[in-house]
Design a protein around this motif. Structure first.
Motif, PDB file in Angstrom:
ATOM      1  N   GLN A   1       1.825   5.012  -2.674  1.00 43.54           N
ATOM      2  CA  GLN A   1       1.468   6.343  -2.186  1.00 43.54           C
ATOM      3  C   GLN A   1       2.581   7.338  -2.489  1.00 43.54           C
ATOM      4  O   GLN A   1       3.747   6.987  -2.488  1.00 43.54           O
TER       5      GLN A   1
ATOM      6  N   PHE B   1       4.571   9.019  10.831  1.00 40.90           N
ATOM      7  CA  PHE B   1       4.177   8.661   9.477  1.00 40.90           C
ATOM      8  C   PHE B   1       5.165   7.645   8.918  1.00 40.90           C
ATOM      9  O   PHE B   1       6.340   7.634   9.284  1.00 40.90           O
TER      10      PHE B   1
ATOM     11  N   GLU C   1       3.127  10.072  -0.628  1.00 41.13           N
ATOM     12  CA  GLU C   1       3.593  10.731   0.593  1.00 41.13           C
ATOM     13  C   GLU C   1       3.414   9.793   1.784  1.00 41.13           C
ATOM     14  O   GLU C   1       2.660   8.820   1.698  1.00 41.13           O
TER      15      GLU C   1
ATOM     16  N   TYR D   1       0.838  -1.209   0.000  1.00 40.33           N
ATOM     17  CA  TYR D   1       0.000   0.000   0.000  1.00 40.33           C
ATOM     18  C   TYR D   1       0.870   1.256   0.000  1.00 40.33           C
ATOM     19  O   TYR D   1       0.655   2.172  -0.794  1.00 40.33           O
ATOM     20  N   LEU D   2       1.851   1.310   0.902  1.00 35.36           N
ATOM     21  CA  LEU D   2       2.701   2.500   0.998  1.00 35.36           C
ATOM     22  C   LEU D   2       3.518   2.710  -0.273  1.00 35.36           C
ATOM     23  O   LEU D   2       3.835   3.846  -0.622  1.00 35.36           O
TER      24      LEU D   2
ATOM     25  N   ARG E   1       2.228   8.051   5.251  1.00 38.84           N
ATOM     26  CA  ARG E   1       0.892   7.857   5.818  1.00 38.84           C
ATOM     27  C   ARG E   1       1.021   7.435   7.277  1.00 38.84           C
ATOM     28  O   ARG E   1       1.975   6.774   7.666  1.00 38.84           O
ATOM     29  N   SER E   2       0.018   7.760   8.072  1.00 39.18           N
ATOM     30  CA  SER E   2      -0.006   7.346   9.473  1.00 39.18           C
ATOM     31  C   SER E   2      -0.503   5.902   9.561  1.00 39.18           C
ATOM     32  O   SER E   2      -1.083   5.372   8.606  1.00 39.18           O
TER      33      SER E   2
ATOM     34  N   GLU F   1      -4.179   5.758   8.856  1.00 42.50           N
ATOM     35  CA  GLU F   1      -4.507   5.860   7.431  1.00 42.50           C
ATOM     36  C   GLU F   1      -4.242   4.537   6.720  1.00 42.50           C
ATOM     37  O   GLU F   1      -5.039   4.098   5.879  1.00 42.50           O
ATOM     38  N   VAL F   2      -3.126   3.891   7.052  1.00 41.47           N
ATOM     39  CA  VAL F   2      -2.806   2.599   6.438  1.00 41.47           C
ATOM     40  C   VAL F   2      -3.854   1.571   6.851  1.00 41.47           C
ATOM     41  O   VAL F   2      -4.350   0.804   6.010  1.00 41.47           O
TER      42      VAL F   2
ATOM     43  N   SER G   1       6.615   5.504   5.307  1.00 43.08           N
ATOM     44  CA  SER G   1       6.723   5.476   3.854  1.00 43.08           C
ATOM     45  C   SER G   1       7.722   4.393   3.488  1.00 43.08           C
ATOM     46  O   SER G   1       8.486   3.928   4.322  1.00 43.08           O
TER      47      SER G   1
END
Length: 191
Positions: free
Chosen positions: A128, A178, A130, A124-125, A132-133, A136-137, A180
């Protein structure tokens, strides 16, 4: 008259010192509160890991139980986050019985050939742009995998495992954390 001026000067000096001490005291209280929050989070992660390890030990059978005095295996950090018990943290249950029940539930949920939380979170990351927390994930994984029970604690543990394995990077903005993916190293040039 000079005694009045001296008394006022001393009173002003003491008032300033008290104000400075009070400010320093409040700053120290905030620092200790932050450290306490960090230690509580770490304790929760360690307790969850212990519950999973205890369950794994029970499943393997015959393995001697270790106490805190005997020391714990250094492989505790290598337990995949997808098998960590998170239901005990949310229900407030503790102890071996609660840990075994939660670990059994967690292990059975991961049996039907699915990817680990770390694999899902990393994938998922990777898509992305930017950081994510963990929340959010978790939300994104919950929507992408409605058949799986997603809990923020489990996802956060998986993300931290990814950081430990240098698959992910952690960054802080104030008190928020966060995650990444680690940027791929540049390809070697042929020159």
């Amino acid at each position: 008259m000079s005694t009045n001026i001296s008394a006022r000067s001393i009173t002003t000096d003491y008032a300033q010192r008290v104000a400075d001490d009070l400010s320093a005291n409040r700053d120290e209280q905030e620092r200790v509160r932050s450290e306490l929050d960090r230690l509580r989070d770490e304790l929760v992660r360690l307790e969850e890991s212990e519950q999973v390890l205890t369950k794994m030990q029970d499943v393997l059978g015959g393995a001697p139980k270790q106490t805190a005095k005997q020391g714990k295996s250094p492989k505790a950090a290598a337990v995949p986050a997808s098998r960590r018990s998170s239901s005990t943290a949310s229900t407030g249950k503790s102890g071996a019985a609660g840990g075994r029940k939660a670990a059994r539930k967690s292990a059975s949920a991961s049996k039907p050939g699915g990817a680990t939380w770390l694999e899902l979170a990393t994938a998922y990351l990777g898509g992305q742009g930017e950081p994510r927390s963990a929340a959010e994930v978790s939300d994104a994984l919950s929507k992408a995998h409605p058949e799986r029970t997603v809990q923020v604690t489990v996802v956060r543990n998986a993300l931290e495992q990814g950081v430990a394995q240098s698959l992910l990077e952690r960054s802080k903005q104030g008190r928020s954390v966060f995650y990444s993916t680690v940027p791929a190293p540049p390809a070697p040039s042929d020159s």
